[in-house]
Write an enzyme that holds these catalytic residues in place. Structure first.
Site, PDB file in Angstrom:
ATOM      1  N   ARG B  29      -6.337  64.015  36.817  1.00 28.06           N
ATOM      2  CA  ARG B  29      -5.288  64.950  36.640  1.00 28.06           C
ATOM      3  C   ARG B  29      -5.474  65.631  35.191  1.00 28.06           C
ATOM      4  NH1 ARG B  29      -0.354  62.508  38.084  1.00 28.06           N
ATOM      5  NH2 ARG B  29       0.238  62.291  35.977  1.00 28.06           N
ATOM      6  N   SER B 146      13.500  48.209  52.508  1.00 28.81           N
ATOM      7  CA  SER B 146      13.133  49.406  51.570  1.00 28.81           C
ATOM      8  C   SER B 146      12.398  50.331  52.365  1.00 28.81           C
ATOM      9  CB  SER B 146      12.221  48.846  50.517  1.00 28.81           C
ATOM     10  OG  SER B 146      11.836  49.810  49.759  1.00 28.81           O
ATOM     11  N   SER B 199      11.122  63.639  48.392  1.00 30.35           N
ATOM     12  CA  SER B 199      10.814  64.686  47.615  1.00 30.35           C
ATOM     13  C   SER B 199       9.595  65.439  48.011  1.00 30.35           C
ATOM     14  CB  SER B 199      10.841  64.532  46.004  1.00 30.35           C
ATOM     15  OG  SER B 199       9.850  64.621  45.540  1.00 30.35           O
ATOM     16  N   HIS B 227      16.846  64.160  44.549  1.00 26.93           N
ATOM     17  CA  HIS B 227      16.272  65.606  44.776  1.00 26.93           C
ATOM     18  C   HIS B 227      17.682  66.251  45.491  1.00 26.93           C
ATOM     19  CE1 HIS B 227      12.082  65.509  43.488  1.00 26.93           C
ATOM     20  NE2 HIS B 227      12.339  64.180  43.614  1.00 26.93           N
ATOM     21  N   THR B 255      19.844  61.999  39.292  1.00 24.82           N
ATOM     22  CA  THR B 255      19.480  62.426  38.164  1.00 24.82           C
ATOM     23  C   THR B 255      19.974  63.626  37.421  1.00 24.82           C
ATOM     24  OG1 THR B 255      16.968  63.219  37.181  1.00 24.82           O
ATOM     25  CG2 THR B 255      17.730  64.134  39.176  1.00 24.82           C
ATOM     26  N   LYS B 258      16.813  67.321  37.250  1.00 29.42           N
ATOM     27  CA  LYS B 258      16.570  68.285  38.440  1.00 29.42           C
ATOM     28  C   LYS B 258      17.676  69.439  38.611  1.00 29.42           C
ATOM     29  CE  LYS B 258      13.670  64.525  40.257  1.00 29.42           C
ATOM     30  NZ  LYS B 258      12.392  64.669  39.291  1.00 29.42           N
ATOM     31  N   THR B 287      17.356  49.869  24.828  1.00 28.89           N
ATOM     32  CA  THR B 287      16.741  51.315  24.842  1.00 28.89           C
ATOM     33  C   THR B 287      17.950  51.984  24.060  1.00 28.89           C
ATOM     34  OG1 THR B 287      15.465  52.626  26.154  1.00 28.89           O
ATOM     35  CG2 THR B 287      17.560  52.047  27.019  1.00 28.89           C
ATOM     36  N   THR B 288      17.129  53.133  23.483  1.00 26.54           N
ATOM     37  CA  THR B 288      18.060  54.042  22.498  1.00 26.54           C
ATOM     38  C   THR B 288      18.594  54.967  23.579  1.00 26.54           C
ATOM     39  OG1 THR B 288      16.479  53.977  20.820  1.00 26.54           O
ATOM     40  CG2 THR B 288      18.095  55.946  21.135  1.00 26.54           C
TER      41      THR B 288
END
Lengths: 421, 421
Positions: B29, B146, B199, B227, B255, B258, B287-288
């Site tokens: 990558r 799933s 996606s 998406h 999200t 996107k 977590t912050t």
């Protein structure tokens, strides 16, 4: 409000029951809405129903330990990136989400820790979880030696590596660690996962000692410096830098969200390890990269923190000044070798009530630290005075604490002579 | 560069070997450094060594589908929050990291999906992983059904729930799902985890059909609309909103990075489920929290996307215009019921080379999509034309694609008449 057509599923009832249990244990979590005042840090406005509208409070629990998040050059770097590049990254690192700022910040973090390469993650939590899980599933037979008090994010990564074996060693106990290393098969690939500053107790690990054991038993070392980066070492490289042992640690993990005052997490290591994690860690690959504004601000913050030691020095001076006042007022606290000042309470309900009264009656904010963050019975306030807490703020906070802890029976009543004084 | 004192650990050699294998498979990558030009979106500057300095490229692979990240009001909301509150949140949601903006955004997202409550996470990946893992460890005996093509983040959460059983059903195959639901013990708590828009293939699930099965077999439904949010439905509430079935889904995940062009992830559900996840999901608690600037920008973006349909309409018009040009030029692509235009290539090395040549020879950027994002042998370009790709950009891109795909043997050579024309 929509009705849920499927609410007969047992999970709805389970949530109800579980939340009732949490309430009964006195550990139901209420988030106090606090708006930080960038130009008056550590002052915030409380915007919940508890206080008159716009009432200012002094916050004693921020993890932006040095106030880097309100340094004008850091703010301006974020603003410039937003104007130039927009607000989001628009994709994963592979899908048009790698800006030149990302690459520059990774190089800067590698330099900070004296490593060949760095890798950004969306949070410190994800950097630990994704990296540890990827490492511990890379080869068969891994044994992970994990400090008993490691952070939830490290535990998530270690548990996520199903094929690996986990051996928990007693907190900061090198004799126990060595016994367990010695008992493991010599040929098994080994990893020691530990932290430098343990955030809830404020104690510090013996990095040199652990690395010596790692050499002796050929174990890889993974060190979480989340509560140390920015604060310790000549350039804020953490406890490993302060102790001159950064080059003995294989992987150093850190955060941009605490000492650097911004957002996100990272690891630094050899070029090969970083390239391997970049290519295999699910939590790195399949997620939108950090916004250019976050990365641009962090780049300026890290450079400033490396170059300017005065905030670190001032922070420790303030921590010592605060401890002296607590001591003088007889307020119990745990003495730690770090910047963290725990005030033990020992009961979840009481811990929450004291914090609530501090806020409502005195305009002082300290977070109640309850289970699951710490074991039940060790509930506490966790105070982190910073460079911008003034003498006056400290006097008021210590007075408020002494008064409340007496009223709530955590401290013995004041002696007559003191009352008379 | 620091030397690593401990480089004899076998993990160093393993990284070296694994990376060589990845290189040999043609799927090493390389991230192209691309700086987005906020005022000329979808134009970016390529800042790597591949092109002359500052060469502008047209990006066809951003997930900021509507360009919301460069809408001036969204940028200004982020800037205002930085000026007022600083760049980072300074702590977890519990540790002074809950600003009034966080609460307002959670309410806005709940309203968007017609749910009682919403919960923010630092990313969509974390929202899936943390929520699914917490749900599937909440009670004994969970069975998770799933979809075979679920995103890595859902798989991470499902696999993380060690006590739960996982049953994978054939992609979008309701007959297979029903057979597997019927074969499971009636009394076991069941969850169906699936997406609306997949996606990488751009196909769309039958949410109403899956919810009907969920009712029949009393399964909870968890829907990833990552998406789709912003793009589908009257207010951008996703495919569930478009199909009028949002109230049949128990948990809708989305999200902000996107369709809304910002950063971060979220779930929406009943108040009880959200409160339960808020209180138990490790990836939420430890977590912050998202920076106020991200949250403030997302709040404005979501409100604009709900109120203004023209970007959605324009995007679909542009997608159709692009497909018409591909068709006319004979460029193979997969027809999908979504905004996603996959161009099949089928070989990792070739896929990377075509993308490289598009960039270097034509100034057009498309991400190569290789394993592990898609199965080996199904490598592809994934193009997402948006409202701001012009006719001229499309003409140039289609011409470039046709030329390169012919040269590389993906398309048959042009007929004589075409060459003569």
């Amino acid at each position: 409000m929509a009705s849920i057509k499927n609410a007969r599923h047992p999970f709805y009832e389970h949530c109800h029951t579980a939340l009732n249990e949490i309430r009964q244990q006195g550990r139901y979590r209420t988030f106090t809405p606090l708006a930080r005042l960038a130009d008056r840090f550590p002052l915030y406005e409380e915007e919940g129903p508890a206080l008159p509208e716009g009432r200012e409070v002094v916050v004693w629990s921020t993890n932006d330990y040095l106030g880097m998040g309100v340094v004008p050059e850091v703010q301006e770097a974020a603003i410039a990136a937003i104007r130039e590049h927009g607000v989001g990254a628009g994709g994963t690192r592979n899908i048009a989400g790698t800006s030149p700022l990302h690459t520059a910040l990774e190089a800067e973090l590698a330099a900070l820790h004296g490593k060949e390469a760095g890798l950004l993650f969306v949070s410190g939590y994800v950097s630990n979880q994704a990296s540890l899980q990827a490492i511990l599933t890379s080869m068969p037979g891994w044994i992970c030696f994990s400090d008993q008090l490691n952070h939830a994010s490290m535990i998530a990564g270690i548990k996520g590596a199903r094929g690996a074996q986990t051996v928990i060693f007693a907190h900061n106990d090198l004799a126990d660690l060595e016994a367990k290393l010695a008992a493991a098969p010599a040929e098994a690939p080994k990893l020691i996962a530990f932290e430098s500053v343990y955030s809830m107790d404020g104690d510090v690990s013996d990095i040199a000692g652990i690395c010596a054991l790692a050499r002796k038993y050929n174990a890889l070392t993974y060190l979480d410096e989340v509560h140390a980066v920015g604060l310790y070492g000549e350039e804020g490289g953490g406890i490993a830098q302060r102790d001159g042992v950064a080059d003995e640690v294989d992987i150093i993990e850190g955060t941009l969200a605490k000492g650097f005052g911004v957002h996100g997490g990272y690891i630094t290591a050899s070029a090969g390890i970083v390239d391997f994690l970049r290519s295999t860690a699910s939590g790195f690959i399949f997620t939108t990269s950090l916004p250019p504004s976050v990365v641009g601000a962090a780049l300026v913050s890290v450079r400033k923190v490396r170059a300017e030691g005065w905030r670190r020095e001032k922070m420790f001076e303030r921590v010592n000044a605060f401890r002296a006042r607590l001591r003088a007022a007889g307020v119990p606290f745990t003495m730690t070798p770090s910047h963290i000042v725990p005030v033990p309470i020992g009961d979840a309900e009481l811990c929450k009530r004291i914090c609530r009264r501090l806020l409502v009656e005195y305009g002082q904010y300290a977070t109640p630290i309850n289970y699951p963050t710490v074991p039940q019975g060790t509930e506490r306030l966790r105070l982190t005075p910073g460079p911008f807490h003034t003498d006056e703020m400290m006097d008021e906070m210590v007075q408020a604490l002494a008064h409340l802890l007496r009223q709530e029976g955590v401290m013995p009543p004041a002696r007559q002579t003191e009352n008379a004084a």
